[in-house]
Design a protein around this motif. Structure first.
Motif, PDB file in Angstrom:
ATOM      1  N   ALA A 119      79.892  34.847  26.319  1.00 26.09           N
ATOM      2  CA  ALA A 119      78.912  34.288  25.395  1.00 26.09           C
ATOM      3  C   ALA A 119      78.811  35.096  24.103  1.00 26.09           C
ATOM      4  N   VAL A 120      78.668  34.394  22.985  1.00 29.95           N
ATOM      5  CA  VAL A 120      78.423  35.050  21.705  1.00 29.95           C
ATOM      6  C   VAL A 120      76.939  35.004  21.363  1.00 29.95           C
ATOM      7  N   GLU A 121      76.205  34.170  22.106  1.00 34.99           N
ATOM      8  CA  GLU A 121      74.765  34.066  21.883  1.00 34.99           C
ATOM      9  C   GLU A 121      74.074  33.717  23.193  1.00 34.99           C
ATOM     10  N   VAL A 122      73.000  34.418  23.486  1.00 33.63           N
ATOM     11  CA  VAL A 122      72.198  34.154  24.682  1.00 33.63           C
ATOM     12  C   VAL A 122      70.745  33.985  24.260  1.00 33.63           C
ATOM     13  N   GLU A 123      70.139  32.879  24.671  1.00 35.09           N
ATOM     14  CA  GLU A 123      68.719  32.637  24.417  1.00 35.09           C
ATOM     15  C   GLU A 123      68.036  32.451  25.762  1.00 35.09           C
ATOM     16  N   ALA A 124      66.924  33.122  25.983  1.00 37.83           N
ATOM     17  CA  ALA A 124      66.269  33.031  27.283  1.00 37.83           C
ATOM     18  C   ALA A 124      64.758  33.132  27.144  1.00 37.83           C
ATOM     19  N   LEU A 231      61.482  28.550  33.278  1.00 35.86           N
ATOM     20  CA  LEU A 231      62.397  29.333  32.448  1.00 35.86           C
ATOM     21  C   LEU A 231      63.414  28.441  31.744  1.00 35.86           C
ATOM     22  N   ILE A 232      63.937  28.942  30.635  1.00 31.14           N
ATOM     23  CA  ILE A 232      64.971  28.255  29.864  1.00 31.14           C
ATOM     24  C   ILE A 232      66.038  29.283  29.512  1.00 31.14           C
ATOM     25  N   GLU A 233      67.310  28.923  29.701  1.00 30.88           N
ATOM     26  CA  GLU A 233      68.414  29.804  29.325  1.00 30.88           C
ATOM     27  C   GLU A 233      69.504  28.970  28.670  1.00 30.88           C
ATOM     28  N   VAL A 234      70.038  29.450  27.563  1.00 28.94           N
ATOM     29  CA  VAL A 234      71.139  28.797  26.871  1.00 28.94           C
ATOM     30  C   VAL A 234      72.162  29.847  26.471  1.00 28.94           C
ATOM     31  N   ILE A 263      67.942  19.281  23.788  1.00 25.20           N
ATOM     32  CA  ILE A 263      66.575  19.263  24.319  1.00 25.20           C
ATOM     33  C   ILE A 263      66.135  20.680  24.678  1.00 25.20           C
ATOM     34  N   LEU A 264      67.013  21.417  25.343  1.00 21.39           N
ATOM     35  CA  LEU A 264      66.679  22.791  25.721  1.00 21.39           C
ATOM     36  C   LEU A 264      66.483  23.666  24.495  1.00 21.39           C
ATOM     37  N   GLU A 265      67.346  23.484  23.496  1.00 26.10           N
ATOM     38  CA  GLU A 265      67.219  24.290  22.282  1.00 26.10           C
ATOM     39  C   GLU A 265      65.962  23.923  21.498  1.00 26.10           C
ATOM     40  N   LEU A 266      65.591  22.640  21.510  1.00 27.03           N
ATOM     41  CA  LEU A 266      64.354  22.222  20.858  1.00 27.03           C
ATOM     42  C   LEU A 266      63.162  22.906  21.501  1.00 27.03           C
ATOM     43  N   ARG A 267      63.128  22.906  22.841  1.00 23.66           N
ATOM     44  CA  ARG A 267      62.021  23.543  23.554  1.00 23.66           C
ATOM     45  C   ARG A 267      62.003  25.042  23.297  1.00 23.66           C
ATOM     46  N   ASN A 268      63.186  25.652  23.379  1.00 20.84           N
ATOM     47  CA  ASN A 268      63.241  27.101  23.197  1.00 20.84           C
ATOM     48  C   ASN A 268      62.892  27.493  21.761  1.00 20.84           C
TER      49      ASN A 268
END
Length: 292
Positions: A119-124, A231-234, A263-268
């Motif tokens: 991964a080059v980017e992790v959002e959690a 929880l949310i992880e991308v 949708i996940l990115e919108l929420r995060n």
């Protein structure tokens, strides 16, 4: 299915026989362990040793030897070192430590670690516990010790080692972008006692000051936000693809479809907008540390 299971058995003589249980649903792991077991058996038979004699020579019980050779138990590194020495394998058995080192961890942890390594980017966003990548070793151990059904000591050590191995993401080159949002309650819960809690807060401050890491705190007084479902992880990769998951959506399964990821990115994104800024969050954590 148990993905974290580990066992420590007792031989007839009462000596510990350490090893890691094989998850039968982990097909790649089963194949590796079976191949290692066949090699050990072949070397033992070539040396003219019975299982009990071989076990006595390397300091383990006969039952464990049969389990390792039968692919039902993952041998520890020291087992392979002693086996190589006693059987005169010239390093061939000891070299298998590299194969065993990976499959000793639960498959779902291996899969996650492989994704994080690319991964080059992790959002959690985490609402119940501190994100595993941010936890100290003592914090991890205290968490796992509190789970029910109770883990054995061996099980705890295994899952802690697996989680610690994932922290290599902080040493990668080039550095990935890491963004974490933590609910305030996860920082206030003194998991493991005051000293463990203090070290955990210090760890958050240390990591939060890294130039590629952002840690934000979601205040408890925030009346509502899109993270209340779980929880949310991308994770995003160099080729533009991504994978994400959320406890509250899509059955909790990992998703890769662009529509689901949006949708996940919108929420995060909304969660990050409502949380304290990274600078404010570090100040907040410092205040908690001062109160502890």
């Amino acid at each position: 299915m148990s993905v974290d299971g580990v066992g420590t058995e007792q031989s007839a003589g009462g000596a510990d026989e350490p090893g890691w249980d094989v998850d039968p649903d982990d097909e790649p792991g089963v194949a590796v362990v079976a191949a290692v077991g066949r090699q050990i058996k072949a070397w033992r038979e070539a040396a003219g040793l019975r299982a009990g004699e071989f076990g006595a020579a390397i300091g383990y019980g006969e039952d464990l030897i049969y389990k390792v050779e039968g692919g039902r138990r993952i041998p520890r590194p020291e087992f392979l070192d002693r086996a190589d020495e006693v059987l005169g394998a010239g390093g061939k058995l000891a070299a298998m430590k590299r194969d065993v080192a990976e499959v000793r961890y639960p498959k779902k942890v291996r899969d996650l670690a492989k994704l994080e390594a690319k991964a080059v980017e992790v959002e959690a966003y985490h609402h119940h516990n501190i994100n595993g990548l941010l936890q100290t070793e003592d914090h991890m151990r205290a968490l796992f010790a509190s789970w029910l059904p109770a883990y054995t000591v061996g099980e705890i050590e295994r899952v802690v080692a697996a989680r610690m191995a994932r922290r290599l993401i902080f040493d990668r080159d080039p550095l990935p972008s890491l963004s974490f949002v933590q609910e305030e309650v996860t920082l206030r819960r003194p998991v493991g006692g005051t000293m463990v809690w203090r070290r955990q807060l210090e760890r958050l401050l240390e990591v939060g000051r890294l130039r590629n890491v952002s840690i934000q705190v979601m205040p408890t007084h925030c009346e509502e936000h899109p993270g209340t479902g779980g929880l949310i992880e991308v994770l995003k990769f160099p080729d533009g693809s991504a994978v994400g998951r959320s406890e509250g959506m899509f059955g909790g399964r990992p998703v890769t479809e662009p529509k689901q990821l949006r949708i996940l990115e919108l929420r995060n994104g909304m969660i990050r907008a409502q949380a304290l800024s990274p600078r404010e969050s570090l100040v907040f954590i410092e205040q908690l540390l001062g109160e502890s």
